[in-house]
Scaffold this motif. Structure first.
Motif, PDB file in Angstrom:
ATOM      1  N   LEU A   9      13.026 -50.691 -27.476  1.00  0.00           N
ATOM      2  CA  LEU A   9      11.918 -50.854 -26.523  1.00  0.00           C
ATOM      3  C   LEU A   9      11.006 -52.008 -26.939  1.00  0.00           C
ATOM      4  N   ARG A  10      10.673 -52.050 -28.235  1.00  0.00           N
ATOM      5  CA  ARG A  10       9.776 -53.116 -28.729  1.00  0.00           C
ATOM      6  C   ARG A  10      10.405 -54.502 -28.556  1.00  0.00           C
ATOM      7  N   LEU A  11      11.694 -54.608 -28.873  1.00  0.00           N
ATOM      8  CA  LEU A  11      12.386 -55.899 -28.750  1.00  0.00           C
ATOM      9  C   LEU A  11      12.444 -56.382 -27.303  1.00  0.00           C
ATOM     10  N   ASN A  12      12.401 -55.427 -26.370  1.00  0.00           N
ATOM     11  CA  ASN A  12      12.415 -55.787 -24.951  1.00  0.00           C
ATOM     12  C   ASN A  12      11.006 -55.974 -24.385  1.00  0.00           C
ATOM     13  N   GLY A  13      10.016 -55.944 -25.278  1.00  0.00           N
ATOM     14  CA  GLY A  13       8.646 -56.242 -24.872  1.00  0.00           C
ATOM     15  C   GLY A  13       7.856 -55.051 -24.358  1.00  0.00           C
ATOM     16  N   PHE A  14       8.351 -53.826 -24.594  1.00  0.00           N
ATOM     17  CA  PHE A  14       7.634 -52.627 -24.152  1.00  0.00           C
ATOM     18  C   PHE A  14       6.813 -52.073 -25.314  1.00  0.00           C
ATOM     19  N   PRO A  15       5.464 -52.104 -25.219  1.00  0.00           N
ATOM     20  CA  PRO A  15       4.607 -51.710 -26.349  1.00  0.00           C
ATOM     21  C   PRO A  15       4.557 -50.183 -26.548  1.00  0.00           C
ATOM     22  N   ILE A  16       5.611 -49.635 -27.111  1.00  0.00           N
ATOM     23  CA  ILE A  16       5.746 -48.177 -27.223  1.00  0.00           C
ATOM     24  C   ILE A  16       4.680 -47.567 -28.142  1.00  0.00           C
ATOM     25  N   LYS A  17       4.300 -48.301 -29.201  1.00  0.00           N
ATOM     26  CA  LYS A  17       3.298 -47.784 -30.140  1.00  0.00           C
ATOM     27  C   LYS A  17       1.937 -47.614 -29.448  1.00  0.00           C
ATOM     28  N   LYS A  18       1.554 -48.627 -28.698  1.00  0.00           N
ATOM     29  CA  LYS A  18       0.288 -48.608 -27.957  1.00  0.00           C
ATOM     30  C   LYS A  18       0.327 -47.494 -26.886  1.00  0.00           C
ATOM     31  N   ALA A  19       1.466 -47.369 -26.229  1.00  0.00           N
ATOM     32  CA  ALA A  19       1.632 -46.347 -25.183  1.00  0.00           C
ATOM     33  C   ALA A  19       1.515 -44.945 -25.775  1.00  0.00           C
ATOM     34  N   LYS A  20       2.128 -44.741 -26.931  1.00  0.00           N
ATOM     35  CA  LYS A  20       2.086 -43.429 -27.584  1.00  0.00           C
ATOM     36  C   LYS A  20       0.639 -43.075 -27.960  1.00  0.00           C
ATOM     37  N   ALA A  21      -0.108 -44.061 -28.460  1.00  0.00           N
ATOM     38  CA  ALA A  21      -1.514 -43.832 -28.834  1.00  0.00           C
ATOM     39  C   ALA A  21      -2.337 -43.445 -27.603  1.00  0.00           C
ATOM     40  N   GLU A  22      -2.094 -44.135 -26.484  1.00  0.00           N
ATOM     41  CA  GLU A  22      -2.804 -43.835 -25.218  1.00  0.00           C
ATOM     42  C   GLU A  22      -2.479 -42.413 -24.758  1.00  0.00           C
ATOM     43  N   LEU A  23      -1.192 -42.071 -24.798  1.00  0.00           N
ATOM     44  CA  LEU A  23      -0.757 -40.739 -24.351  1.00  0.00           C
ATOM     45  C   LEU A  23      -1.358 -39.637 -25.224  1.00  0.00           C
ATOM     46  N   ASP A  24      -1.344 -39.863 -26.536  1.00  0.00           N
ATOM     47  CA  ASP A  24      -1.922 -38.878 -27.469  1.00  0.00           C
ATOM     48  C   ASP A  24      -3.381 -38.596 -27.132  1.00  0.00           C
ATOM     49  N   GLN A  25      -4.095 -39.648 -26.796  1.00  0.00           N
ATOM     50  CA  GLN A  25      -5.519 -39.513 -26.456  1.00  0.00           C
ATOM     51  C   GLN A  25      -5.676 -38.664 -25.182  1.00  0.00           C
ATOM     52  N   ILE A  26      -4.875 -38.978 -24.149  1.00  0.00           N
ATOM     53  CA  ILE A  26      -4.965 -38.253 -22.864  1.00  0.00           C
ATOM     54  C   ILE A  26      -4.654 -36.769 -23.057  1.00  0.00           C
ATOM     55  N   VAL A  27      -3.600 -36.490 -23.824  1.00  0.00           N
ATOM     56  CA  VAL A  27      -3.145 -35.106 -24.045  1.00  0.00           C
ATOM     57  C   VAL A  27      -4.226 -34.265 -24.731  1.00  0.00           C
ATOM     58  N   HIS A  28      -5.042 -34.908 -25.564  1.00  0.00           N
ATOM     59  CA  HIS A  28      -6.043 -34.158 -26.329  1.00  0.00           C
ATOM     60  C   HIS A  28      -7.434 -34.130 -25.684  1.00  0.00           C
ATOM     61  N   PHE A  29      -7.540 -34.633 -24.440  1.00  0.00           N
ATOM     62  CA  PHE A  29      -8.820 -34.551 -23.724  1.00  0.00           C
ATOM     63  C   PHE A  29      -9.202 -33.094 -23.473  1.00  0.00           C
ATOM     64  N   SER A  30     -10.496 -32.819 -23.474  1.00  0.00           N
ATOM     65  CA  SER A  30     -10.986 -31.519 -22.982  1.00  0.00           C
ATOM     66  C   SER A  30     -10.871 -31.565 -21.454  1.00  0.00           C
ATOM     67  N   GLU A  31     -11.070 -30.430 -20.795  1.00  0.00           N
ATOM     68  CA  GLU A  31     -10.977 -30.389 -19.324  1.00  0.00           C
ATOM     69  C   GLU A  31     -11.960 -31.365 -18.683  1.00  0.00           C
ATOM     70  N   GLU A  32     -13.159 -31.383 -19.246  1.00  0.00           N
ATOM     71  CA  GLU A  32     -14.213 -32.262 -18.720  1.00  0.00           C
ATOM     72  C   GLU A  32     -13.846 -33.735 -18.913  1.00  0.00           C
ATOM     73  N   GLU A  33     -13.379 -34.052 -20.115  1.00  0.00           N
ATOM     74  CA  GLU A  33     -12.974 -35.439 -20.413  1.00  0.00           C
ATOM     75  C   GLU A  33     -11.814 -35.870 -19.509  1.00  0.00           C
ATOM     76  N   TYR A  34     -10.881 -34.933 -19.275  1.00  0.00           N
ATOM     77  CA  TYR A  34      -9.728 -35.280 -18.440  1.00  0.00           C
ATOM     78  C   TYR A  34     -10.179 -35.560 -17.003  1.00  0.00           C
ATOM     79  N   ALA A  35     -11.085 -34.736 -16.475  1.00  0.00           N
ATOM     80  CA  ALA A  35     -11.565 -34.921 -15.094  1.00  0.00           C
ATOM     81  C   ALA A  35     -12.196 -36.299 -14.917  1.00  0.00           C
ATOM     82  N   SER A  36     -13.000 -36.736 -15.910  1.00  0.00           N
ATOM     83  CA  SER A  36     -13.627 -38.061 -15.775  1.00  0.00           C
ATOM     84  C   SER A  36     -12.604 -39.183 -15.991  1.00  0.00           C
ATOM     85  N   PHE A  37     -11.612 -38.965 -16.882  1.00  0.00           N
ATOM     86  CA  PHE A  37     -10.517 -39.930 -17.078  1.00  0.00           C
ATOM     87  C   PHE A  37      -9.765 -40.130 -15.757  1.00  0.00           C
ATOM     88  N   LEU A  38      -9.424 -39.025 -15.068  1.00  0.00           N
ATOM     89  CA  LEU A  38      -8.649 -39.102 -13.832  1.00  0.00           C
ATOM     90  C   LEU A  38      -9.406 -39.870 -12.753  1.00  0.00           C
TER      91      LEU A  38
END
Length: 436
Positions: A9-38
């Motif tokens: 994925l990285r060799l093809n230019g897909f920033p998987i590390k950055k994507a994983k960090a973003e996803l980890d953050q979203i998954v750990h939002f509280s309900e309130e944090e998720y509502a404002s993120f959405l």
């Protein structure tokens, strides 16, 4: 060990590390944090495409809608124009992920994802498969899929299979002789999981049932089986669990979006609320409350290359009443909106109703391996089936009685026994087709 999947994925230019960090953050939002993120992501993606995508700006009437519900519904017909006319400013074929839909809905089109959005798709896939102990970098996949038959397409897929640690079982010929070869591979290779089209995997399970073989006993490394792209009926799920001896997980996705829903370890069909926003609408495009049946409309929250905002995917479904904004649960997927039979009385019935009605009767004696139903005229249907022997007059009579009861009387059915059923060029089996 080399993490070959991530590296590819990285060799093809897909920033998987950055994507994983973003996803980890979203998954750990509280309900309130998720509502404002959405809310923030919805506003951001609309504003981006209104400013940078002339195709979307024109569709939206060049106005900034005050209310989300006032935004237009995007459909597949809208997208059937050259990709160059739909790409956002700053994106070209050089800096996007490019693919096309399978066309199983009857409206194929080419689509694009920006590279971060596509990396997020893979991060999301990895997380969900990880719920069942599967790691794309190390786990060995038995893949039941189609494969391009032209030389270059074939070699490209085989290279992708190698890089993503999977062995492909092409599904265009599923005769007993071929299934016997599949079985030999399971005896000699240490597969961790099975992934592929539902109908093909079910056919393999029926073959194992005939031979009285439990797959886990001959391939002890197997952990799980993931079925996709076609409906999984409860009876088929039980058969798979019995013959494979492993958990059977159902996923629902679309190549132009992401995984839409994925069965979690509790057996719930959990909607992907990290990269998508899913709505259920009525015929007048009003948002329906949880628990009500309507058309599935999806927004891709991150894709900047191509707008998928309030995109009508062509399926009908219900979100469970226990759904929350952060954890929507898909209670039921009813099938494609264009897979509907129109009957002489004017009644409309999902094509899958025929399938449900005939399935239990046809499969009673284990003779019929698989079948499809075609509506040829308003009152005329053809059932094509693969079987050891012709259907008996008793079976045909039972099917007609069930259809009279569940649908309406005076429908005409013909039955055609085939050696193989027609699949799409990707190997999918379209279980109901209307020619009206």
């Amino acid at each position: 060990m080399i993490r070959l999947f991530d590296l590819t994925l990285r060799l093809n230019g897909f920033p998987i590390k950055k994507a994983k960090a973003e996803l980890d953050q979203i998954v750990h939002f509280s309900e309130e944090e998720y509502a404002s993120f959405l809310e923030k992501k919805k506003k951001e993606i609309v504003a981006f495409h209104l400013k940078n995508n002339s195709f979307y700006a024109e569709l939206a009437g060049n106005t900034i809608a005050e209310n989300w519900e006032d935004l237009p519904i995007l459909n597949k017909q809208n997208l059937q124009k050259p990709l160059e006319e739909r790409l956002s400013k700053g994106y070209s074929k050089k800096n996007i992920y490019l693919n096309k839909t399978s066309g199983s809905s009857g409206t194929p089109f080419v689509f694009a994802k920006d590279k971060f959005s596509h990396a997020l798709t893979w991060a999301s896939n990895k997380m969900r498969f990880g719920w069942f102990g599967i790691d794309f970098n190390h786990s060995y996949q038995a893949r039941f899929y189609g494969i391009p038959m032209d030389f270059i397409g074939y070699q490209k897929e085989r290279l992708k299979d190698f890089l993503t640690h999977r062995f492909r079982f092409p599904v265009f010929d599923l005769s007993d002789a071929v299934l016997e070869k599949f079985l030999k591979k399971f005896k000699t290779k240490k597969f961790d999981y099975i992934n592929g089209y539902t109908s093909s995997i079910v056919l393999f399970a029926k073959f194992l049932e005939q031979k009285n073989i439990i797959l886990k006993e001959i391939c002890p490394t197997l952990k799980a089986c993931f079925v996709t792209s076609e409906m999984l009926f409860e009876t088929d799920k039980k058969l798979l669990e019995k013959q494979f001896g492993i958990p059977i997980i159902s996923e629902y996705g679309a190549s132009e979006l992401d995984l839409i829903a994925f069965e979690n370890p509790k057996g719930e069909w959990q909607v992907n609320a990290e990269t998508l926003f899913v709505e259920i609408l009525d015929e007048n495009n009003n948002v329906l409350p949880y628990g009500e049946e309507g058309k599935i409309v999806i927004t891709s929250l991150f894709n900047k290359a191509n707008p998928f905002i309030r995109y009508e995917i062509g399926d009908i479904g219900i979100l469970d009443k226990k759904s929350t904004l952060q954890k929507p649960i898909l209670q039921k997927l009813i099938g494609r909106t264009n897979d509907v039979a129109i009957l002489p009385s004017g009644k409309k019935s999902p094509g899958l109703t025929f399938y449900y009605v005939t399935k239990s009767i046809i499969e009673d004696d284990g003779n019929v391996k698989e079948f499809i139903i075609k509506q040829m005229q308003l009152d005329t249907f053809e059932i094509e089936y693969v079987a050891e022997k012709e259907l008996s007059s008793i079976q045909i009579q039972k099917i007609k009685e069930a259809i009279d009861l569940y649908l309406e009387p005076n429908l005409n059915f013909t039955f055609a026994r085939k050696t193989v059923l027609e699949r799409t060029n990707r190997g999918k089996l379209k279980q109901f087709k209307s020619y009206l």
